[in-house]
Motif scaffolding. Structure first.
Motif, PDB file in Angstrom:
ATOM      1  N   UNK A  87       0.819  -1.217   0.000  1.00  0.00           N
ATOM      2  CA  UNK A  87       0.000   0.000   0.000  1.00  0.00           C
ATOM      3  C   UNK A  87       0.851   1.264   0.000  1.00  0.00           C
ATOM      4  N   UNK A  88       2.072   1.167   0.523  1.00  0.00           N
ATOM      5  CA  UNK A  88       2.944   2.346   0.530  1.00  0.00           C
ATOM      6  C   UNK A  88       3.271   2.802  -0.888  1.00  0.00           C
ATOM      7  N   UNK A  89       3.222   1.884  -1.849  1.00  0.00           N
ATOM      8  CA  UNK A  89       3.486   2.264  -3.238  1.00  0.00           C
ATOM      9  C   UNK A  89       2.387   3.167  -3.778  1.00  0.00           C
ATOM     10  N   UNK A  90       1.171   3.026  -3.257  1.00  0.00           N
ATOM     11  CA  UNK A  90       0.089   3.933  -3.662  1.00  0.00           C
ATOM     12  C   UNK A  90       0.347   5.336  -3.123  1.00  0.00           C
ATOM     13  N   UNK A  91       0.824   5.402  -1.884  1.00  0.00           N
ATOM     14  CA  UNK A  91       1.161   6.714  -1.307  1.00  0.00           C
ATOM     15  C   UNK A  91       2.310   7.359  -2.070  1.00  0.00           C
ATOM     16  N   UNK A  92       3.287   6.551  -2.446  1.00  0.00           N
ATOM     17  CA  UNK A  92       4.438   7.081  -3.177  1.00  0.00           C
ATOM     18  C   UNK A  92       4.023   7.573  -4.565  1.00  0.00           C
ATOM     19  N   UNK A  93       3.193   6.812  -5.265  1.00  0.00           N
ATOM     20  CA  UNK A  93       2.703   7.275  -6.568  1.00  0.00           C
ATOM     21  C   UNK A  93       1.934   8.586  -6.416  1.00  0.00           C
ATOM     22  N   UNK A  94       1.120   8.664  -5.388  1.00  0.00           N
ATOM     23  CA  UNK A  94       0.350   9.895  -5.162  1.00  0.00           C
ATOM     24  C   UNK A  94       1.290  11.079  -4.927  1.00  0.00           C
ATOM     25  N   UNK A  95       2.316  10.857  -4.127  1.00  0.00           N
ATOM     26  CA  UNK A  95       3.281  11.917  -3.827  1.00  0.00           C
ATOM     27  C   UNK A  95       3.968  12.390  -5.112  1.00  0.00           C
ATOM     28  N   UNK A  96       4.368  11.458  -5.963  1.00  0.00           N
ATOM     29  CA  UNK A  96       5.070  11.828  -7.197  1.00  0.00           C
ATOM     30  C   UNK A  96       4.138  12.533  -8.168  1.00  0.00           C
ATOM     31  N   UNK A  97       2.879  12.130  -8.193  1.00  0.00           N
ATOM     32  CA  UNK A  97       1.918  12.835  -9.044  1.00  0.00           C
ATOM     33  C   UNK A  97       1.756  14.269  -8.566  1.00  0.00           C
ATOM     34  N   UNK A  98       1.620  14.447  -7.270  1.00  0.00           N
ATOM     35  CA  UNK A  98       1.446  15.784  -6.709  1.00  0.00           C
ATOM     36  C   UNK A  98       2.691  16.635  -6.944  1.00  0.00           C
ATOM     37  N   UNK A  99       3.863  16.065  -6.682  1.00  0.00           N
ATOM     38  CA  UNK A  99       5.108  16.811  -6.872  1.00  0.00           C
ATOM     39  C   UNK A  99       5.345  17.162  -8.340  1.00  0.00           C
ATOM     40  N   UNK A 100       4.768  16.374  -9.235  1.00  0.00           N
ATOM     41  CA  UNK A 100       4.881  16.656 -10.669  1.00  0.00           C
ATOM     42  C   UNK A 100       3.826  17.631 -11.162  1.00  0.00           C
ATOM     43  N   UNK A 162      -5.125   5.354 -11.305  1.00  0.00           N
ATOM     44  CA  UNK A 162      -5.159   6.482 -10.368  1.00  0.00           C
ATOM     45  C   UNK A 162      -4.241   7.598 -10.849  1.00  0.00           C
ATOM     46  N   UNK A 163      -3.069   7.240 -11.381  1.00  0.00           N
ATOM     47  CA  UNK A 163      -2.129   8.254 -11.856  1.00  0.00           C
ATOM     48  C   UNK A 163      -2.737   9.039 -13.014  1.00  0.00           C
ATOM     49  N   UNK A 164      -3.305   8.310 -13.976  1.00  0.00           N
ATOM     50  CA  UNK A 164      -3.886   8.981 -15.145  1.00  0.00           C
ATOM     51  C   UNK A 164      -5.125   9.789 -14.777  1.00  0.00           C
ATOM     52  N   UNK A 165      -5.983   9.198 -13.953  1.00  0.00           N
ATOM     53  CA  UNK A 165      -7.201   9.913 -13.550  1.00  0.00           C
ATOM     54  C   UNK A 165      -6.854  11.134 -12.710  1.00  0.00           C
ATOM     55  N   UNK A 166      -5.890  10.987 -11.824  1.00  0.00           N
ATOM     56  CA  UNK A 166      -5.461  12.123 -11.006  1.00  0.00           C
ATOM     57  C   UNK A 166      -4.980  13.275 -11.862  1.00  0.00           C
ATOM     58  N   UNK A 167      -4.224  12.950 -12.909  1.00  0.00           N
ATOM     59  CA  UNK A 167      -3.727  13.994 -13.810  1.00  0.00           C
ATOM     60  C   UNK A 167      -4.864  14.603 -14.621  1.00  0.00           C
ATOM     61  N   UNK A 168      -5.733  13.766 -15.159  1.00  0.00           N
ATOM     62  CA  UNK A 168      -6.834  14.270 -15.987  1.00  0.00           C
ATOM     63  C   UNK A 168      -7.816  15.127 -15.195  1.00  0.00           C
ATOM     64  N   UNK A 173      -6.437  12.945  -4.981  1.00  0.00           N
ATOM     65  CA  UNK A 173      -7.172  12.165  -3.982  1.00  0.00           C
ATOM     66  C   UNK A 173      -7.720  10.861  -4.554  1.00  0.00           C
ATOM     67  N   UNK A 174      -7.688  10.689  -5.877  1.00  0.00           N
ATOM     68  CA  UNK A 174      -8.138   9.421  -6.452  1.00  0.00           C
ATOM     69  C   UNK A 174      -7.294   8.261  -5.930  1.00  0.00           C
ATOM     70  N   UNK A 175      -6.082   8.561  -5.470  1.00  0.00           N
ATOM     71  CA  UNK A 175      -5.243   7.505  -4.907  1.00  0.00           C
ATOM     72  C   UNK A 175      -5.825   6.946  -3.617  1.00  0.00           C
ATOM     73  N   UNK A 176      -6.625   7.723  -2.909  1.00  0.00           N
ATOM     74  CA  UNK A 176      -7.264   7.210  -1.697  1.00  0.00           C
ATOM     75  C   UNK A 176      -8.254   6.115  -2.059  1.00  0.00           C
ATOM     76  N   UNK A 177      -9.004   6.323  -3.125  1.00  0.00           N
ATOM     77  CA  UNK A 177      -9.948   5.309  -3.600  1.00  0.00           C
ATOM     78  C   UNK A 177      -9.185   4.085  -4.083  1.00  0.00           C
ATOM     79  N   UNK A 178      -8.136   4.315  -4.877  1.00  0.00           N
ATOM     80  CA  UNK A 178      -7.336   3.208  -5.401  1.00  0.00           C
ATOM     81  C   UNK A 178      -6.696   2.419  -4.263  1.00  0.00           C
TER      82      UNK A 178
END
Length: 195
Positions: A87-100, A162-168, A173-178
């Motif tokens: 599950x930490x990988x979901x948090x990390x992906x979310x962080x990288x999406x936000x930082x990007x 989640x990455x694509x939807x978050x960007x679009x 926060x879509x990562x919370x659902x994912x």
């Protein structure tokens, strides 16, 4: 200062400039002259470090992949249980999406610009994505979860979606659902005690 140290610093500046411009403006829309100018060097200097624009793009993607793998290791070290590690990988992906800046995945963006799977840029994209899947597979296997290959496909689709939807949708926060869905999948794959 030794010449090879200066060359190393220049090389680093070129990759950082390429990273900023390619991610912000797109690869095909960014010329070599723009990268050289952003890095504060001449085009001749850029070509002394990279034989072609494709080589520079691959270096940018591979360098980002190295940073990603280091971040994964740090994230996994901070998690306790096998499920928390996944599950930490979901948090990390979310962080990288936000930082990007919610601009999406640079690997997906690059793949869209280089659809030919035999192209070196596309091969760099594929290396990264295989690495993400391998992290998931290693974690699922180490946790003793049922049917790791199927679980990994599902978790990977959740991460990518989640990455694509978050960007679009400009919404990380879509990562919370994912992550909630991933937790359900992981729980369902836990080994059950035989009664």
């Amino acid at each position: 200062m030794p010449a090879n140290h200066n060359a190393s610093l220049t090389h680093r500046r070129l990759i950082e400039a390429a990273s900023a411009l390619f991610f912000r403006d797109g690869i095909n829309a960014t010329g070599i002259a723009a990268v050289a100018e952003f890095a504060g060097v001449s085009k001749m200097t850029l070509y002394a470090h990279f034989a072609s624009k494709d080589e520079l793009v691959v270096a940018y993607l591979d360098e980002r992949n190295e940073r990603w793998n280091a971040a994964v290791l740090q994230s996994l070290a901070a998690a306790d249980s096998p499920a928390e590690k996944l599950l930490s990988l979901f948090d990390l992906h979310r962080q990288w999406l936000f930082e990007g800046g919610l601009r999406g995945c640079p690997y997906v963006n690059s793949a869209a610009e280089f659809p030919d799977r035999s192209h070196p840029v596309r091969q760099a994209v594929d290396r990264h994505k295989r690495g993400v899947k391998q992290h998931l597979l290693d974690l699922a296997q180490n946790a003793g979860l049922a049917n790791p290959p199927t679980l990994v496909r599902r978790l990977f689709l959740l991460l990518e979606g989640a990455f694509l939807t978050g960007a679009l949708e400009n919404d990380d926060s879509v990562f919370l659902v994912a992550k909630d869905l991933a937790a359900e999948l992981i729980d369902a794959a836990q080994p059950r005690a035989v009664v």
